[in-house]
Design an enzyme around this catalytic site. Sequence first.
Site, PDB file in Angstrom:
ATOM      1  N   LYS A  75     -34.086 -28.291 -18.770  1.00 48.63           N
ATOM      2  CA  LYS A  75     -33.321 -27.432 -18.367  1.00 48.63           C
ATOM      3  C   LYS A  75     -32.009 -28.368 -18.442  1.00 48.63           C
ATOM      4  O   LYS A  75     -31.048 -29.234 -18.342  1.00 48.63           O
ATOM      5  CB  LYS A  75     -33.467 -27.183 -16.345  1.00 48.63           C
ATOM      6  CG  LYS A  75     -32.188 -25.919 -15.905  1.00 48.63           C
ATOM      7  CD  LYS A  75     -32.511 -25.856 -15.155  1.00 48.63           C
ATOM      8  CE  LYS A  75     -31.879 -24.084 -14.141  1.00 48.63           C
ATOM      9  NZ  LYS A  75     -31.871 -24.118 -12.951  1.00 48.63           N
ATOM     10  N   SER A 150     -33.750 -19.168 -12.335  1.00 50.35           N
ATOM     11  CA  SER A 150     -32.444 -19.471 -13.726  1.00 50.35           C
ATOM     12  C   SER A 150     -33.217 -20.695 -14.168  1.00 50.35           C
ATOM     13  O   SER A 150     -32.788 -20.371 -15.674  1.00 50.35           O
ATOM     14  CB  SER A 150     -31.277 -20.460 -12.381  1.00 50.35           C
ATOM     15  OG  SER A 150     -31.916 -21.321 -11.996  1.00 50.35           O
ATOM     16  N   SER A 174     -35.594 -21.286  -8.335  1.00 47.98           N
ATOM     17  CA  SER A 174     -36.060 -21.196 -10.109  1.00 47.98           C
ATOM     18  C   SER A 174     -36.814 -21.935 -10.494  1.00 47.98           C
ATOM     19  O   SER A 174     -36.969 -21.530 -11.763  1.00 47.98           O
ATOM     20  CB  SER A 174     -34.319 -22.169 -10.314  1.00 47.98           C
ATOM     21  OG  SER A 174     -33.535 -20.817  -9.708  1.00 47.98           O
TER      22      SER A 174
HETATM   23  N1  GLN Z   1     -32.560 -16.991  -7.933  1.00 45.45           N
HETATM   24  C1  GLN Z   1     -32.241 -17.785  -7.123  1.00 45.45           C
HETATM   25  C2  GLN Z   1     -30.244 -17.909  -6.860  1.00 45.45           C
HETATM   26  O1  GLN Z   1     -30.372 -16.857  -7.873  1.00 45.45           O
HETATM   27  C3  GLN Z   1     -32.803 -19.129  -7.012  1.00 45.45           C
HETATM   28  C4  GLN Z   1     -31.523 -20.275  -7.720  1.00 45.45           C
HETATM   29  C5  GLN Z   1     -31.622 -21.132  -7.809  1.00 45.45           C
HETATM   30  O2  GLN Z   1     -33.122 -21.468  -7.301  1.00 45.45           O
HETATM   31  N2  GLN Z   1     -31.702 -22.157  -8.712  1.00 45.45           N
HETATM   32  O3  GLN Z   1     -29.366 -18.286  -6.443  1.00 45.45           O
END
Ligand code: GLN
Length: 470
Positions: A75, A150, A174
């Site tokens: 990532k 994400s 994420s």
């Molecule tokens: N969807 C969550 C957010 O927007 C999780 C993001 C993550 O785990 N980095 O914060």
Amino acid sequence: MKDYTSLQQVQEDLKLGTCTCEDLVKNYLAKIKSSDINAFLESFDDSALEQAKKVDEKLAVNKAGKLAGMVIGIKDNICYRNHKVSASSKILENFESIYSSTAVERLLAEDAIIIGRLNCDEFAMGSSNENSVYGNVKNPINKDYVPGGSSGGSAAAVKARLCLATLGSDTGGSIRQPASFCGTVGFKPTYGRISRYGLIAYASSFDQIGPLTHTVEDAALLYTIMAGSDEYDSTCTSKKVEKVEFSSPAKKKIAVIKQCLDSEGIDPEVKAKVEATIAHLEALGHEINYVDFPYLDILVPTYYVITTAEASSNLARFDGVHYGYRSENAVDVDSTYIASRSEGFGPEVKRRIMLGTYVLSSGYYDAYFTKAQKTRRLIQDKTAEILAQNDFILTPTTPTTAFKFGANSENPIAMYLQDIFTVQSNLAGGPSISLPLGEHSNGLPFGIQVMGDMYKDADLLSFAHYLMNN
Ligand code: GLN
């Protein structure tokens, strides 16, 4: 070349001599270049081929590490020395890391090959990968749909077979949510199991690196190699990393949170399949306990108050002076900060910095930040209580399958509700995994989530393996 879905298959062929690491890398690079899902921001052609040749030489003399043949994408918030890392943000455009994250160091030490960096939501903030400055990642199953976020690029790349495995980061879901939307395995270890050194921080008391793979075995192997104490991250635990056993587990006690299955907005087919899995586990002799978790409604608000507060502090370092982008309109100190940040950050990151600054401001600190710390404690205590009486908690990973691009873009609250089932284990700290559960009649995959108690990662992985194979 074969479409590999496990390291075991790759290593068998390497042993037989029917392929080499160099062949593997060349094949993946060609696929990355012809792919149209925008999962990779960059492939590391030279360093990946160089590493492949090195591993092939080691294989020839029987000296290769455990990950020989493992081609991994990372990532775009995980640092790899002398390679670009941008957190999919303009503010870090063209920034090159001068050191590698501990996770990457440990993978390379076992002869993994890092093939490139993967698109994600900017600074890991989002649930659909629509917040990347480099454009949307498409769900490889149906390109009109989001891959989740994400770590959207990480899940999509595994599913599309652009590499064998990937690393993502999980602050509130994420890794697991995109794994659910794309139909892969996604594992978030216990907080503090894998060093965060070299992971670009979003919310430091939540962030964890973890693997996305086709199989639980590969996730477990990558986890075991990356986990363990690290002098560069004081929040990384020194507890011993247990071996993951793949024998059939003894009868387990499995908690099902009533409120999750009854929650509004859960897709009937997702619910039915989770219920069928529960019945199946019961038939296999496991004990199912329906438990109360009265805090479902405060999970998402608690998560968004604390994570935005931490983000506002973590992202203060991106000021046009230290790193990356500096505005051309900068003429003095103030305008360097203001213009660089205004032009460098995207709208979701700005929203979270402002929210976080607000909840930490002197007039509202107690009303929001202190209160959220207290509700986090309630959530932690209740989760620990359930896991003291049960081995695991079972929920759907996400209430629905992937949605279409734009479907939640105008409504941040609807987007934040994507995280309803995943944030609990980040707030509580324990490990959790999303496993592919099935295919919806709309053709899209969805996952089931298993949560475990703090530091019981090995137990969780062995149960996950059992669940996938029974
Ligand atoms: N969807 C969550 C957010 O927007 C999780 C993001 C993550 O785990 N980095 O914060």
